[in-house]
Design a protein around this motif. Structure first.
Motif, short mmCIF file in Angstrom:
data_model
loop_
_atom_site.label_atom_id
_atom_site.label_comp_id
_atom_site.label_asym_id
_atom_site.label_seq_id
_atom_site.Cartn_x
_atom_site.Cartn_y
_atom_site.Cartn_z
N ILE A 95 -2.94 -3.75 -5.47
CA ILE A 95 -3.26 -4.56 -4.29
C ILE A 95 -4.22 -3.80 -3.36
O ILE A 95 -5.19 -4.36 -2.85
N GLY A 96 -3.96 -2.51 -3.16
CA GLY A 96 -4.84 -1.69 -2.34
C GLY A 96 -6.24 -1.61 -2.92
O GLY A 96 -7.24 -1.66 -2.20
N HIS A 97 -6.33 -1.50 -4.25
CA HIS A 97 -7.63 -1.43 -4.93
C HIS A 97 -8.39 -2.73 -4.79
O HIS A 97 -9.61 -2.73 -4.60
N LEU A 148 -12.19 -3.18 -3.28
CA LEU A 148 -13.23 -3.77 -4.12
C LEU A 148 -13.84 -5.00 -3.46
O LEU A 148 -15.04 -5.22 -3.54
N ARG A 149 -12.98 -5.78 -2.77
CA ARG A 149 -13.46 -7.05 -2.23
C ARG A 149 -13.79 -6.99 -0.75
O ARG A 149 -13.88 -8.00 -0.07
N THR A 150 -14.02 -5.79 -0.24
CA THR A 150 -14.59 -5.60 1.09
C THR A 150 -15.80 -4.67 0.95
O THR A 150 -16.95 -5.10 1.04
N MET A 176 -0.60 -0.10 2.67
CA MET A 176 -0.30 0.83 1.57
C MET A 176 -1.43 1.83 1.33
O MET A 176 -1.58 2.37 0.25
N GLY A 177 -2.26 2.04 2.35
CA GLY A 177 -3.26 3.09 2.29
C GLY A 177 -4.58 2.73 1.67
O GLY A 177 -5.32 3.62 1.23
N GLY A 178 -4.91 1.45 1.62
CA GLY A 178 -6.21 1.04 1.08
C GLY A 178 -7.34 1.66 1.87
O GLY A 178 -7.28 1.75 3.10
N ASN A 179 -8.40 2.06 1.18
CA ASN A 179 -9.51 2.78 1.81
C ASN A 179 -10.55 1.83 2.38
O ASN A 179 -11.71 1.79 1.96
N SER A 226 -11.15 -0.74 6.33
CA SER A 226 -10.63 -0.94 7.69
C SER A 226 -10.36 -2.42 7.97
O SER A 226 -10.78 -3.30 7.20
N ILE A 227 -9.69 -2.67 9.09
CA ILE A 227 -9.46 -4.05 9.52
C ILE A 227 -10.78 -4.76 9.75
O ILE A 227 -10.96 -5.92 9.39
N LEU A 228 -11.75 -4.05 10.34
CA LEU A 228 -13.07 -4.63 10.58
C LEU A 228 -13.76 -4.97 9.26
O LEU A 228 -14.39 -6.03 9.13
N ASP A 229 -13.65 -4.07 8.27
CA ASP A 229 -14.19 -4.37 6.94
C ASP A 229 -13.60 -5.66 6.39
O ASP A 229 -14.31 -6.50 5.82
N TYR A 230 -12.29 -5.80 6.57
CA TYR A 230 -11.60 -6.98 6.05
C TYR A 230 -12.15 -8.26 6.66
O TYR A 230 -12.45 -9.23 5.95
N PHE A 231 -12.29 -8.29 7.99
CA PHE A 231 -12.74 -9.52 8.63
C PHE A 231 -14.22 -9.81 8.38
O PHE A 231 -14.59 -10.94 8.07
#
Length: 270
Positions: free
Chosen positions: A142-144, A148-150, A223-226, A228-233
Motif C-alpha cells: 500500500i505504501g509503494h 508510485l501514484r504520486t 505506514m511510512g510511504g515516501n 507527502s500530504i501535499l504530493d497526495y492532493f
C-alpha cells in the motif's frame, strides 16, 4: 420483467439524482461515511489477495464485492453523485439548483473521506501492531502504491497530471456504468452481475478512483510511504476528483440522458 428499458432506467437516474440533492445533511454524511469505509475494506481485500496470490487480476476480480455491498445498502459514493445529481438540474426538476448539487458533493466528499480515513487508520494499526513495527507485506504494498501514484506522476510534470486526470475520467466511466447497470436490473443477482463487470475492469486497468485513493494514500502515509500530504492532493486526489467528475457526467450521464430522455428529432417519413 427483471430488465428495465433505457428510457425507464434513465428516468430512474434523474429521480435518484433529485432525491440526493434534497437528502438531509445527517443522512448524506452517514451514507457517504459508510460507503467510503466499505470501499476501503474492499481495497484492502483486493490488495491482500493480489499480494498473497502474486496476481493483480485476482484482486481485480474480487474488489467489486465492496461496491456491490455499498450500493445494495443504499450508501453514496462521490463518483455516483457526480453523475446523477447534475441530471436533475439538466432536467429542470423543481427546486434543484447548482448550489444544492455542490452542497451534496461537498457532504459526500467529507463523508467518504472520513469513512476511508477511519479504515486507513485501523488497517495501518493492524499491519504494524499499533505502529510498533514495520508494516507487513500488504502494508508495504500500500505504501509503494502511494509513492508510485504520486511521485511517479510528478516526475512528468503537467503531462503526468493530465495522465492521472484521464485515468480518473476512464475510471468513473466504468464506475458510473456499474451504477447504471444496477438500475437496469430489478433483482439482486442481476444488479450484482451488472455492477461487477465494469468495476472489475477499472480496478484491473489501475484507473484512478477518488474514494479508493482516500484510503490508499492516507494509509500509505501512516505506514511510512515516501511522499507527502501535499504530493497526495496535488498529484493524485485533485486531478482524480476532476477526472471522475468529467468522465462520469460526459461518458455516462449526458450520453444516456441525451439519447433516451432528450432524444434527437425523428426523421419524418414521406
Amino acid at each position: 420483467m427483471s430488465y428495465l428499458m433505457p428510457s425507464e432506467f434513465v428516468t430512474k437516474m434523474v429521480d435518484a439524482g433529485e432525491s440526493k440533492v434534497f437528502m438531509a445533511t445527517r443522512d448524506t454524511l452517514i451514507r457517504a461515511y459508510m460507503a467510503g469505509a466499505i470501499l476501503a475494506l474492499a481495497a484492502v481485500f483486493a490488495i491482500t489477495a493480489s499480494v498473497q496470490t502474486g496476481s493483480p487480476l485476482i484482486g481485480a476480480i474480487l474488489f467489486p464485492v465492496g461496491f456491490c455491498m455499498l450500493y445494495l445498502l443504499g450508501f453514496d459514493l462521490l463518483t455516483g453523485v457526480f453523475v446523477l445529481t447534475p441530471l436533475a438540474l439538466i432536467d429542470k426538476r423543481p427546486g434543484v439548483t447548482l448550489k444544492g448539487i455542490l452542497r451534496n458533493w461537498g457532504l459526500v466528499f467529507v463523508g467518504n473521506f472520513a469513512g476511508a480515513l477511519t479504515v486507513a487508520f485501523m488497517m495501518a494499526f493492524i499491519f504494524t501492531y499499533g505502529f510498533s513495527m514495520e508494516p507487513n507485506d500488504v502494508g508495504a504494498k500500500i505504501g509503494h502504491i502511494g509513492e508510485l501514484r504520486t511521485l511517479g506522476y510528478a516526475k512528468f510534470g503537467f503531462m503526468g497530471w493530465m495522465t492521472i486526470f484521464f485515468r480518473g475520467m476512464l475510471c468513473n466511466w466504468m464506475v458510473s456504468t456499474g451504477v447504471v447497470g444496477a438500475m437496469i436490473s430489478t433483482n439482486v443477482s442481476g444488479k450484482v452481475i451488472a455492477m461487477w463487470m465494469p468495476i472489475m475492469l477499472f480496478f484491473a486497468m489501475t484507473f484512478e478512483h477518488s474514494v479508493v485513493n482516500m484510503f490508499l494514500f492516507p494509509s500509505g502515509l501512516m505506514m511510512g510511504g515516501n511522499f507527502s500530504i501535499l504530493d497526495y492532493f496535488i498529484w493524485n486526489e485533485i486531478p482524480v476528483v476532476l477526472g471522475n467528475l468529467v468522465g462520469g457526467i460526459a461518458f455516462t450521464g449526458l450520453t444516456l440522458y441525451a439519447t433516451h430522455i432528450k432524444t434527437g428529432a425523428k426523421r419524418k417519413l414521406v
